[in-house]
Design an enzyme around this catalytic site. Sequence first.
Site, short mmCIF file in Angstrom:
data_model
loop_
_atom_site.label_atom_id
_atom_site.label_comp_id
_atom_site.label_asym_id
_atom_site.label_seq_id
_atom_site.Cartn_x
_atom_site.Cartn_y
_atom_site.Cartn_z
N HIS A 250 0.88 -1.17 0.00
CA HIS A 250 0.00 0.00 0.00
C HIS A 250 0.92 1.23 0.00
O HIS A 250 2.01 1.19 0.57
CB HIS A 250 -0.82 0.13 1.27
CG HIS A 250 -1.63 -1.04 1.72
ND1 HIS A 250 -1.10 -2.12 2.37
CD2 HIS A 250 -2.97 -1.25 1.65
CE1 HIS A 250 -2.08 -2.97 2.68
NE2 HIS A 250 -3.22 -2.47 2.26
N GLU B 28 -11.07 -7.38 -2.67
CA GLU B 28 -10.76 -8.37 -1.62
C GLU B 28 -11.92 -8.45 -0.62
O GLU B 28 -12.12 -7.52 0.16
CB GLU B 28 -9.45 -7.96 -0.93
CG GLU B 28 -9.00 -8.99 0.09
CD GLU B 28 -7.61 -8.69 0.64
OE1 GLU B 28 -6.72 -8.26 -0.14
OE2 GLU B 28 -7.41 -8.87 1.85
N ASP C 272 -4.00 -13.26 11.01
CA ASP C 272 -2.92 -13.21 10.00
C ASP C 272 -1.68 -14.00 10.41
O ASP C 272 -0.55 -13.51 10.26
CB ASP C 272 -2.54 -11.75 9.69
CG ASP C 272 -3.64 -10.99 8.98
OD1 ASP C 272 -4.43 -11.62 8.26
OD2 ASP C 272 -3.72 -9.75 9.15
N HIS D 154 -10.18 -14.08 5.99
CA HIS D 154 -11.44 -13.37 5.70
C HIS D 154 -12.57 -14.36 5.41
O HIS D 154 -13.71 -14.15 5.81
CB HIS D 154 -11.26 -12.45 4.49
CG HIS D 154 -10.24 -11.37 4.70
ND1 HIS D 154 -9.94 -10.43 3.73
CD2 HIS D 154 -9.42 -11.08 5.74
CE1 HIS D 154 -9.00 -9.62 4.17
NE2 HIS D 154 -8.67 -10.00 5.39
N ASP E 184 -9.27 -12.23 12.93
CA ASP E 184 -8.41 -12.25 11.75
C ASP E 184 -6.97 -11.99 12.19
O ASP E 184 -6.51 -10.85 12.21
CB ASP E 184 -8.88 -11.16 10.77
CG ASP E 184 -8.08 -11.17 9.49
OD1 ASP E 184 -7.59 -12.23 9.11
OD2 ASP E 184 -7.97 -10.10 8.87
N ASP F 166 -4.70 -14.19 -0.82
CA ASP F 166 -3.93 -13.72 0.33
C ASP F 166 -3.85 -14.89 1.29
O ASP F 166 -4.87 -15.36 1.82
CB ASP F 166 -4.59 -12.51 1.00
CG ASP F 166 -4.09 -11.20 0.41
OD1 ASP F 166 -3.38 -11.24 -0.61
OD2 ASP F 166 -4.42 -10.13 0.97
N ASP G 226 2.40 2.00 3.35
CA ASP G 226 3.46 1.13 3.88
C ASP G 226 4.83 1.65 3.51
O ASP G 226 5.82 1.37 4.20
CB ASP G 226 3.39 -0.28 3.27
CG ASP G 226 2.03 -0.92 3.38
OD1 ASP G 226 1.33 -0.62 4.34
OD2 ASP G 226 1.70 -1.73 2.48
N GLU H 250 -8.83 -14.13 0.69
CA GLU H 250 -7.91 -14.33 1.82
C GLU H 250 -8.46 -15.38 2.78
O GLU H 250 -9.64 -15.38 3.13
CB GLU H 250 -7.71 -12.99 2.55
CG GLU H 250 -6.80 -13.12 3.76
CD GLU H 250 -6.29 -11.76 4.25
OE1 GLU H 250 -6.10 -10.85 3.43
OE2 GLU H 250 -6.09 -11.63 5.46
N ASP I 132 -0.24 -12.50 3.26
CA ASP I 132 -0.83 -11.44 4.09
C ASP I 132 -0.77 -11.98 5.53
O ASP I 132 -1.79 -12.25 6.16
CB ASP I 132 -2.26 -11.15 3.64
CG ASP I 132 -2.73 -9.80 4.13
OD1 ASP I 132 -2.08 -9.25 5.03
OD2 ASP I 132 -3.76 -9.30 3.64
C1 XUL Z 1 -6.82 -6.55 5.72
C2 XUL Z 1 -6.17 -7.03 4.48
C3 XUL Z 1 -5.45 -6.01 3.69
C4 XUL Z 1 -5.56 -6.19 2.21
C5 XUL Z 1 -4.93 -5.10 1.40
O1 XUL Z 1 -7.39 -7.55 6.47
O2 XUL Z 1 -6.20 -8.20 4.18
O3 XUL Z 1 -4.13 -6.02 4.09
O4 XUL Z 1 -4.97 -7.39 1.81
O5 XUL Z 1 -5.42 -3.85 1.71
CO CO Z 2 -5.44 -9.26 2.57
#
Ligand code: XUL
Ligand code: CO
Length: 435
Positions: A99, A230, A307, A269, A305, A294, A102, A266, A337
């Site tokens: 992004h 997403e 990650d 998600h 979530d 992701d 970032d 993802e 991710d």
């Molecule tokens: C948030 C997420 C983000 C997107 C990109 O949960 O997954 O990092 O992948 O904005």
């Molecule tokens: Co993501």
Amino acid sequence: MSDFFNGLNKVRYEGPASTNPLAFRHYNPDEMVMGKRMEDHLRFAVAYWHSFAWEGGDPFGGRTFDRPWYGDDMAHAKLKAEVAFELFGLLGTPYFCFHDADVRPEGSSYAESVRRLNEIADIFETRMSETGVKLLWGTANLFSNRRFMAGASTNPDPDVFAYSAATIKANMDVTHRLGGENYVLWGGREGYETLLNTNMGQEFDQMGRMLNLVVEYKHKIGFKGTILVEPKPQEPSKHQYDFDAATCYAFLQKYGLENEVKLNIEVGHAILAGHTFEHELAYAAANGILGSIDMNRNDYQSGWDTDHFPNLVPEVALAYYHILRNGGLHTGGTNFDAKLRRQSIDPEDLLLGHVLGMDTCARGLKAAAALIEDGTYDAFLDKRYAGWKGAEAQAMLKGERALDEIAARVERDHIEPTPRSGKQEYLENLINRFC
Ligand code: XUL
Ligand code: CO
């Protein structure tokens, strides 16, 4: 060269017998899997935000990581970029994703933020041509700054819509310049905290217009990558409009975008939405909108979530089964991710996390390929639906039989369906043979 990864060597494939934690036991980029190099199947990407921007905080405590690139100026951002490319080199990951927020500190105006983004993109461009590392996708952070607290495209204030459009344009320009293979939109603030202050229909139209603006601009500048949305049901908003793959598909159809936009799905998600990852992949594949993934996992106890890096081979294997059945990831890839736990503070932990994720995915891919090559599973599925190949079944499916005609045939031919076992336990055990 920075001295951040001092003493750490490039991670190499040493085979399943290796006990070296900084070696791959399964990810062997050149190994052929179903006629294609493993690297070309998996198309791994490192996520800039988790590995370089996240500081290890949680709601009860701040930064635990100690990185020399933390700081709010361009000198730190440039050091961060150098270290990022060092990590990509050590891991041998062919792609990265980022992004705007970032990679550069926010400027005091929109124009200054864009200038800073472009300055960092100059460094990326040089390092990318030196190393061969490519951009899987770029995206705009339209959720951290307080201006986006009531939404980006779905904000009640049209100035925020305009600011978001301008920010997306700048990020699409940079993604295009760097040869990015996709552009992602994740709408963390595109939803609501309370319906009491929300006009949902108005917000849908704003979001539909924004996505159409993105697609129109893609064609205007000749960007050949795929536009990806997403899905995620909530977090940070209480309810997000891109809830899951099916909700996104309905949205794309309503705004005429189902042939222009695909999904970046993802793992965490999917779980938050009450699905499995493979459900979301299968749904997207069945509707022609499976774009990219992701990769991560949630903590299944906390239900949030989180990650984590993925570590469960059977789950990952089922995911790659659906991806292989979809003809692969095409312009998409496997973006980690995923972030380190906040106690994993050593530089080598950045390597160890990715080695875990890359080896888990490689094992999953090999298991999925073995499952397909064995053929028993696909033959089972074919047989289960074989009745639909018959002439009368095809006529029903193609709309050549009316309801009363079907009823007449059932009565005339004394049709009494015979229930058949779904064989779930047999199938679960069959899958285990390959994982
Ligand atoms: C948030 C997420 C983000 C997107 C990109 O949960 O997954 O990092 O992948 O904005
Ligand atoms: Co993501």
